[in-house]
Structures are given as structure tokens and as C-alpha cells.
Design an enzyme around this catalytic site. Structure first.
Site, PDB file in Angstrom:
ATOM      1  N   LYS A 228      29.559   7.636 -17.039  1.00 23.94           N
ATOM      2  CA  LYS A 228      28.132   8.593 -16.911  1.00 23.94           C
ATOM      3  C   LYS A 228      28.211   8.890 -15.297  1.00 23.94           C
ATOM      4  O   LYS A 228      28.184   7.900 -14.702  1.00 23.94           O
ATOM      5  CB  LYS A 228      27.090   7.784 -17.320  1.00 23.94           C
ATOM      6  CG  LYS A 228      26.766   7.546 -19.007  1.00 23.94           C
ATOM      7  CD  LYS A 228      26.633   8.715 -19.517  1.00 23.94           C
ATOM      8  CE  LYS A 228      26.295   8.640 -20.993  1.00 23.94           C
ATOM      9  NZ  LYS A 228      25.845   9.872 -21.568  1.00 23.94           N
TER      10      LYS A 228
ATOM     11  N   LYS B  66      26.523  15.445 -32.516  1.00 16.75           N
ATOM     12  CA  LYS B  66      25.505  14.219 -32.733  1.00 16.75           C
ATOM     13  C   LYS B  66      24.506  14.489 -33.993  1.00 16.75           C
ATOM     14  O   LYS B  66      23.869  15.444 -33.926  1.00 16.75           O
ATOM     15  CB  LYS B  66      24.857  13.930 -31.452  1.00 16.75           C
ATOM     16  CG  LYS B  66      25.608  13.201 -30.340  1.00 16.75           C
ATOM     17  CD  LYS B  66      24.659  13.404 -29.020  1.00 16.75           C
ATOM     18  CE  LYS B  66      25.707  12.954 -27.757  1.00 16.75           C
ATOM     19  NZ  LYS B  66      24.970  12.684 -26.528  1.00 16.75           N
TER      20      LYS B  66
END
Length: 325
Positions: free
Chosen positions: A148, A244
Site C-alpha cells: 500500500k 471486487k
């Protein structure tokens, strides 16, 4: 058909930080459908980035109770005016219920390949370069690390992570944290340390620069990619999309999106919000269609529900039928 809607909180092991902020728990909504002795379940994560909240999702499902309990089908559920996360939980519960009633796994009912064990990415939360370097050292035996990024110091983060995890494959999620002015430099820094894929480097509403920039790293749409209606505008900007289920509105539209993306020569990554094994199970059925699997949500929690998907390190096993599908 009886509808049960529940709100659940699952503590994270530590905290989870991306460019937009931090969280200490996974806040999920579950849908359970009961018909006779059969139960079908689904889980979703309402995401504020997409203007969806837990109270909103629960209220929307409750408002649709009469239509759902009348014995709604997946096709009918897709027409309900529900937030995408709510539609996901309902769609997955309907698939699970159908599998239980038919005595067949969802992958067979959906015409998908039989799921096999697969390597999932393991996420390193955004932190200082030094802290992320230390986290990489602790995770250095994992074959695929997802980093991240999206704040000042990302080049130093990359350098320290690669030094401490020299054998791991690396993928990046910038969570819209870079700008057109820094894009060239950051993609070059990624290429220098062998990064294979970068998710959503630019804000979803400011990503036109991707059409004209050359890169040695695959660029994958996440916040820019939702359902079929968003797919064609991604062609020419992105090399792949992250599917997703909370964005597509369930497994049913996710399957259609995956097939349409492949027809347009877009690579597929299957990803997740931070949630339990119940949310990972339907997404895992897309793994045979994907080049990258990022379904490590349960690995980041203090504990998972039971029964759960088994992870042998980063090797993810197919979900047990008692969990879902």
C-alpha cells in the site's frame, strides 16, 4: 424465504492503513436466506469511498424485505435499487442457497472452472519507509506481496521493501495517491525494483494521463473499475482491472465482467475489501480467470469466522462447502 440481516465487526490484527486513512476493524453486513432446512449466506463491506455505509446497506435490504422473502431470483435481485455492496451480499446468499438446495457446488451451477489452491497476495499496510521495510522482512517468505503506497516517500519504501524481501514478487496499490506529475517517476521506481503491477496510481476522475504514458509495469484499474458500464472507458488507459464483488454487485455480474474484460484483452485481478472468509469464498471462484489473486482479508484479521478458508502461508485453499457454495 426468510431474510436475516446482520451487522458484524471483526478486529484487525493491528491497524490497516492506505493513502485515504486507517481502520482497526472490518465492518461488514451479512445476509442469510432461509428456506426450509437450507441456509444461504453472503457478506459485504459497504465502502465510504463509493458513498456506501453499513446503516445505508442494512436499511436498503430491510426495505426490500417483502420482495426478497417472496422468493426473489438472482435475475430479479439485480433489478432492485440497492447499494452495490447490498446487492453483493444478496446475490452471494442466493448462489449459496441454490447450491445447498441443488446439492451441487456454485462453480458447477455457474459454469466456472473447478477452483484449485492458489497463491494470494499478502498486503503490507502503508507506513513509514522504515516500518514497511521491517514488515517486508517479516513477510519475506511470502511469494507475492502487495504494498500500500500513495504518500511522500514511496520510492524509499520500494527500495527498503525490495532489499528486505528480495525473492518476493511485488505488486503496488497506490489507492489514487499519485498525480500525473509524479506518475513517470513512480512507475520508473516500480520498474527498477521489479514491481509487476500497479493498481490505481491516479484518482479515478483524473486518470487520462494513462492513455499517453509508456510504462514497463502493468497498470490495473481499481477505483476506476466497477461494472460492465465502466469497462469500455478503461480500454486504452489500463492494462488490467481489479474485480471486487462489492463493486460489481455480486458474483453474477462479476462473472460477466471478467468474461467481457478478457474479450477486450484486459488482464484480470480478483480483489477484496477487508472482510472474513465468507466474503472471500465467492470471489475465489474467479481465481481461475485471474492473473493476480488478492484475497488475503482473513489473514489481516485477529480471527476469522468458523468454518473458514484455510491458508497454508499464502496458498489459499478452496472454500469448504460448510462455509459457502
Amino acid at each position: 424465504m426468510r431474510l436475516i440481516i446482520a451487522e458484524e465487526r471483526w478486529p484487525i490484527a493491528g491497524s490497516f492503513t492506505i493513502s485515504r486513512g486507517s481502520k482497526t476493524e472490518a465492518h461488514v453486513v451479512t445476509v442469510t436466506l432461509e428456506v426450509g432446512s437450507h441456509l444461504g449466506r453472503g457478506e459485504c463491506v459497504p465502502y465510504p469511498r463509493y458513498e456506501e455505509t453499513v446503516p445505508q446497506v442494512m436499511a436498503a435490504l430491510a426495505a426490500a424485505r417483502d420482495r426478497i422473502e417472496a422468493g426473489i431470483t438472482r435475475e430479479e435481485a439485480a433489478t432492485l435499487q440497492l447499494p452495490h455492496a447490498a446487492r453483493n451480499a444478496l446475490d452471494c446468499a442466493l448462489w449459496d442457497l441454490a447450491a445447498k438446495r441443488a446439492g451441487q457446488p456454485v462453480w458447477q451451477l455457474a459454469g466456472l472452472p473447478e477452483p484449485k489452491p492458489a497463491i494470494t497476495a499478502y498486503t503490507l499496510s502503508l507506513d513509514t519507509p522504515e516500518a514497511m521495510g521491517e514488515a517486508a522482512a517479516r513477510a519475506a517468505e511470502r511469494p507475492l506481496l502487495k504494498l500500500k503506497l500513495g504518500r511522500d516517500g514511496d520510492a524509499e519504501r520500494l527500495r527498503l521493501i525490495r532489499r528486505n524481501a528480495p525473492r518476493s514478487r511485488l505488486i503496488i496499490d497506490a489507492n489514487e495517491g499519485w498525480t500525473p506529475d509524479t506518475l513517470d517517476r513512480m512507475l520508473a521506481a516500480c520498474a527498477d525494483v521489479g514491481v509487476e503491477l500497479v493498481e490505481q496510481p491516479l484518482p479515478a476522475g483524473n486518470d487520462e494521463a494513462l492513455r499517453s504514458i509508456s510504462r514497463a509495469v502493468t497498470v490495473c484499474a481499481d477505483e476506476s473499475a466497477h461494472g460492465l458500464d465502466t469497462l469500455d472507458r478503461l480500454v486504452g488507459k489500463y492494462d488490467a482491472i481489479n474485480i471486487k464483488l462489492d463493486k460489481t454487485g455480486g458474483l453474477t455480474p462479476a462473472i460477466a465482467l471478467a468474461r467481457a474484460a478478457r474479450a477486450r484483452d484486459l488482464g484480470i485481478m480478483v480483489g477484496c475489501m477487508l472482510a472474513t472468509s465468507l466474503a472471500m469464498a465467492p470471489a475465489f471462484l474467479l481465481a481461475p480467470l485471474a492473473a493476480v489473486i488478492d484475497l488475503d482479508g482473513p489473514l489481516l484479521l485477529k480471527e476469522d469466522r468458523s468454518p473458514a478458508i484455510r491458508f497454508d502461508g499464502s496458498l489459499m485453499q478452496p472454500p469448504p462447502p460448510a462455509l459457502w457454495g
